[in-house]
Motif scaffolding. Structure first.
Motif, mmCIF file in Angstrom:
data_model
loop_
_atom_site.group_PDB
_atom_site.id
_atom_site.type_symbol
_atom_site.label_atom_id
_atom_site.label_comp_id
_atom_site.label_asym_id
_atom_site.label_seq_id
_atom_site.Cartn_x
_atom_site.Cartn_y
_atom_site.Cartn_z
ATOM 1 N N LEU A 47 -128.498 -12.686 38.558
ATOM 2 C CA LEU A 47 -129.303 -11.682 37.877
ATOM 3 C C LEU A 47 -129.962 -10.803 38.928
ATOM 4 O O LEU A 47 -130.831 -11.255 39.673
ATOM 5 C CB LEU A 47 -130.365 -12.362 36.996
ATOM 6 N N GLY A 48 -129.522 -9.561 39.001
ATOM 7 C CA GLY A 48 -130.055 -8.637 39.993
ATOM 8 C C GLY A 48 -130.745 -7.464 39.335
ATOM 9 O O GLY A 48 -131.102 -7.500 38.160
ATOM 10 N N GLY A 49 -130.924 -6.401 40.109
ATOM 11 C CA GLY A 49 -131.635 -5.233 39.603
ATOM 12 C C GLY A 49 -133.131 -5.402 39.734
ATOM 13 O O GLY A 49 -133.654 -6.526 39.773
ATOM 14 N N GLY A 50 -133.825 -4.286 39.765
ATOM 15 C CA GLY A 50 -135.265 -4.329 40.003
ATOM 16 C C GLY A 50 -136.075 -4.988 38.908
ATOM 17 O O GLY A 50 -137.184 -5.476 39.157
ATOM 18 N N ASN A 51 -135.552 -5.047 37.671
ATOM 19 C CA ASN A 51 -136.331 -5.602 36.563
ATOM 20 C C ASN A 51 -136.101 -7.092 36.326
ATOM 21 O O ASN A 51 -136.806 -7.699 35.514
ATOM 22 C CB ASN A 51 -136.037 -4.829 35.270
ATOM 23 N N SER A 52 -135.133 -7.687 37.005
ATOM 24 C CA SER A 52 -134.882 -9.119 36.804
ATOM 25 C C SER A 52 -136.088 -9.960 37.224
ATOM 26 O O SER A 52 -136.265 -11.073 36.730
ATOM 27 C CB SER A 52 -133.636 -9.557 37.572
ATOM 28 N N LYS A 53 -136.929 -9.402 38.069
ATOM 29 C CA LYS A 53 -138.112 -10.151 38.523
ATOM 30 C C LYS A 53 -139.125 -10.366 37.398
ATOM 31 O O LYS A 53 -140.026 -11.200 37.505
ATOM 32 C CB LYS A 53 -138.790 -9.425 39.686
ATOM 33 N N TYR A 54 -138.989 -9.607 36.295
ATOM 34 C CA TYR A 54 -139.923 -9.751 35.178
ATOM 35 C C TYR A 54 -139.577 -10.913 34.253
ATOM 36 O O TYR A 54 -140.354 -11.252 33.363
ATOM 37 C CB TYR A 54 -139.966 -8.459 34.358
ATOM 38 N N LEU A 55 -138.419 -11.521 34.442
ATOM 39 C CA LEU A 55 -138.023 -12.633 33.584
ATOM 40 C C LEU A 55 -138.903 -13.854 33.853
ATOM 41 O O LEU A 55 -139.064 -14.272 34.991
ATOM 42 C CB LEU A 55 -136.556 -12.985 33.819
ATOM 43 N N GLU A 56 -139.466 -14.407 32.792
ATOM 44 C CA GLU A 56 -140.368 -15.541 32.954
ATOM 45 C C GLU A 56 -139.616 -16.856 33.159
ATOM 46 O O GLU A 56 -140.157 -17.801 33.728
ATOM 47 C CB GLU A 56 -141.283 -15.637 31.725
ATOM 48 N N GLU A 57 -138.390 -16.931 32.663
ATOM 49 C CA GLU A 57 -137.562 -18.099 32.872
ATOM 50 C C GLU A 57 -136.164 -17.661 33.291
ATOM 51 O O GLU A 57 -135.676 -16.632 32.839
ATOM 52 C CB GLU A 57 -137.470 -18.944 31.587
ATOM 53 N N ILE A 58 -135.549 -18.423 34.152
ATOM 54 C CA ILE A 58 -134.176 -18.154 34.584
ATOM 55 C C ILE A 58 -133.263 -19.130 33.842
ATOM 56 O O ILE A 58 -133.396 -20.340 34.007
ATOM 57 C CB ILE A 58 -134.018 -18.326 36.109
ATOM 58 N N PRO A 59 -132.358 -18.630 33.004
ATOM 59 C CA PRO A 59 -131.496 -19.523 32.219
ATOM 60 C C PRO A 59 -130.646 -20.435 33.108
ATOM 61 O O PRO A 59 -130.362 -20.116 34.268
ATOM 62 C CB PRO A 59 -130.607 -18.551 31.430
ATOM 63 N N ALA A 60 -130.239 -21.550 32.535
ATOM 64 C CA ALA A 60 -129.372 -22.489 33.245
ATOM 65 C C ALA A 60 -128.084 -21.794 33.662
ATOM 66 O O ALA A 60 -127.541 -20.967 32.921
ATOM 67 C CB ALA A 60 -129.052 -23.674 32.349
ATOM 68 N N GLY A 61 -127.630 -22.108 34.861
ATOM 69 C CA GLY A 61 -126.400 -21.504 35.362
ATOM 70 C C GLY A 61 -126.591 -20.125 35.951
ATOM 71 O O GLY A 61 -125.616 -19.482 36.333
ATOM 72 N N CYS A 62 -127.840 -19.677 36.026
ATOM 73 C CA CYS A 62 -128.157 -18.357 36.588
ATOM 74 C C CYS A 62 -129.051 -18.513 37.808
ATOM 75 O O CYS A 62 -129.743 -19.522 37.966
ATOM 76 C CB CYS A 62 -128.886 -17.477 35.566
ATOM 77 N N ARG A 63 -129.038 -17.517 38.670
ATOM 78 C CA ARG A 63 -129.998 -17.438 39.766
ATOM 79 C C ARG A 63 -130.344 -15.977 40.010
ATOM 80 O O ARG A 63 -129.556 -15.079 39.703
ATOM 81 C CB ARG A 63 -129.457 -18.084 41.052
ATOM 82 N N LEU A 64 -131.525 -15.767 40.547
ATOM 83 C CA LEU A 64 -131.949 -14.408 40.868
ATOM 84 C C LEU A 64 -131.236 -13.919 42.118
ATOM 85 O O LEU A 64 -131.070 -14.664 43.089
ATOM 86 C CB LEU A 64 -133.459 -14.347 41.090
ATOM 87 N N GLY A 65 -130.811 -12.683 42.091
ATOM 88 C CA GLY A 65 -130.223 -12.063 43.261
ATOM 89 C C GLY A 65 -131.274 -11.312 44.048
ATOM 90 O O GLY A 65 -132.480 -11.483 43.846
ATOM 91 N N SER A 66 -130.827 -10.481 44.953
ATOM 92 C CA SER A 66 -131.714 -9.691 45.789
ATOM 93 C C SER A 66 -131.021 -8.389 46.133
ATOM 94 O O SER A 66 -129.796 -8.349 46.307
ATOM 95 C CB SER A 66 -132.064 -10.450 47.078
ATOM 96 N N ASN A 67 -131.800 -7.311 46.225
ATOM 97 C CA ASN A 67 -131.214 -6.028 46.618
ATOM 98 C C ASN A 67 -130.602 -6.100 48.018
ATOM 99 O O ASN A 67 -129.728 -5.293 48.364
ATOM 100 C CB ASN A 67 -132.273 -4.930 46.554
ATOM 101 N N LYS A 68 -131.055 -7.071 48.814
ATOM 102 C CA LYS A 68 -130.479 -7.255 50.147
ATOM 103 C C LYS A 68 -129.004 -7.623 50.059
ATOM 104 O O LYS A 68 -128.240 -7.381 50.993
ATOM 105 C CB LYS A 68 -131.246 -8.343 50.911
ATOM 106 N N ASN A 69 -128.603 -8.206 48.921
ATOM 107 C CA ASN A 69 -127.207 -8.605 48.764
ATOM 108 C C ASN A 69 -126.274 -7.407 48.695
ATOM 109 O O ASN A 69 -125.073 -7.535 48.964
ATOM 110 C CB ASN A 69 -127.037 -9.467 47.514
ATOM 111 N N ALA A 70 -126.805 -6.243 48.325
ATOM 112 C CA ALA A 70 -125.972 -5.037 48.333
ATOM 113 C C ALA A 70 -125.512 -4.733 49.754
ATOM 114 O O ALA A 70 -124.342 -4.387 49.975
ATOM 115 C CB ALA A 70 -126.749 -3.854 47.762
ATOM 116 N N PHE A 71 -126.392 -4.877 50.715
ATOM 117 C CA PHE A 71 -126.010 -4.653 52.113
ATOM 118 C C PHE A 71 -125.045 -5.735 52.591
ATOM 119 O O PHE A 71 -124.070 -5.445 53.291
ATOM 120 C CB PHE A 71 -127.245 -4.605 53.004
ATOM 121 N N ALA A 72 -125.309 -6.990 52.180
ATOM 122 C CA ALA A 72 -124.401 -8.076 52.554
ATOM 123 C C ALA A 72 -122.997 -7.790 52.021
ATOM 124 O O ALA A 72 -121.994 -8.020 52.703
ATOM 125 C CB ALA A 72 -124.918 -9.410 52.017
ATOM 126 N N GLY A 73 -122.915 -7.271 50.793
ATOM 127 C CA GLY A 73 -121.631 -6.922 50.216
ATOM 128 C C GLY A 73 -120.949 -5.798 50.967
ATOM 129 O O GLY A 73 -119.732 -5.813 51.175
#
Length: 219
Positions: A182-208
């Motif tokens: 789950l990426g994008g600037g608004n994913s940080k507003y999620l109060e719970e992260i569903p099972a099987g998901c993890r938060l990404g980071s905008n830094k991953n765009a550079f890694a890609g």
């Protein structure tokens, strides 16, 4: 090989090169065109050494070519010769796909980017699959119209989160990924992260963007 990564957004362009500690942000906007981008990037990166460029573009890219101008920026992107303008090889990929690649570990990964709109992409081994899932019909609109930034501002965080969680489950059921990032600037507003998901980071765009030159990916 030194790589310059350009992550194009409707509000800012972000750049980073191999070996550099900090990214540089360049304001963009509604009327921003490639003729504006090239000299600004060249000036910002004038002290950096790079041999090739990776460019994450907020729109449809097929076979490394931009096929339509972005909705929230200026025109002139289709057919623009970036390799001639920068004087080096350039690989262009959808911005969500570039961030998905940077987030990838193993198996089948689904990337959902909750920002201005909804960015979607998948990665499986050396295959990068850009998706336009945000434009699929959903509840008298599209997924993007229910989970994009405009919806967050209109309906509030609680109702927006409900739509985000429903979106995640619809996409999980459809694509059967091993993992969802789950990426994008608004994913940080999620109060719970569903099972099987993890938060990404905008830094991953550079890694890609850096990874894009490591081997021959299909995208």
């Amino acid at each position: 090989m030194n790589v310059l990564v350009i992550d194009i957004g409707g509000s800012n362009i972000k750049i980073l090169a191999t070996g550099q500690p900090e990214r540089i942000k360049i304001p963009s906007g509604n009327n921003f065109r490639p003729e504006n981008l090239v000299p600004l990037v060249k000036e910002a990166a004038k002290d950096w050494s790079y041999d090739v460029i990776s460019m994450g573009f907020p729109g449809v890219v097929k076979h490394g070519k931009i096929v339509a101008d972005p909705v929230n920026m200026g025109s002139g992107w289709t057919g623009f010769d970036f390799e001639k303008a920068f004087g080096c090889p350039v690989k262009i990929i959808n911005d969500a796909a570039m961030q998905a690649l940077g987030s990838y570990g193993e198996g089948k990964l689904l990337f959902l980017g909750f920002g201005t709109g909804l960015g979607t992409a998948m990665v499986l081994e050396n295959v990068i699959i850009p998706l336009e899932g945000g434009h699929l019909p959903f509840k008298l609109g599209t997924f993007e119209s229910h989970v994009g930034n405009a919806s967050l501002k209109k309906v509030g965080k609680k109702k927006w989160m409900e739509m985000v969680y429903k979106t995640i489950e619809h996409f999980r059921h459809c694509f059967q990924p091993d993992e969802i990032v789950l990426g994008g600037g608004n994913s940080k507003y999620l109060e719970e992260i569903p099972a099987g998901c993890r938060l990404g980071s905008n830094k991953n765009a550079f890694a890609g963007g850096f990874r894009l030159w490591e081997k021959d990916y299909l995208f």
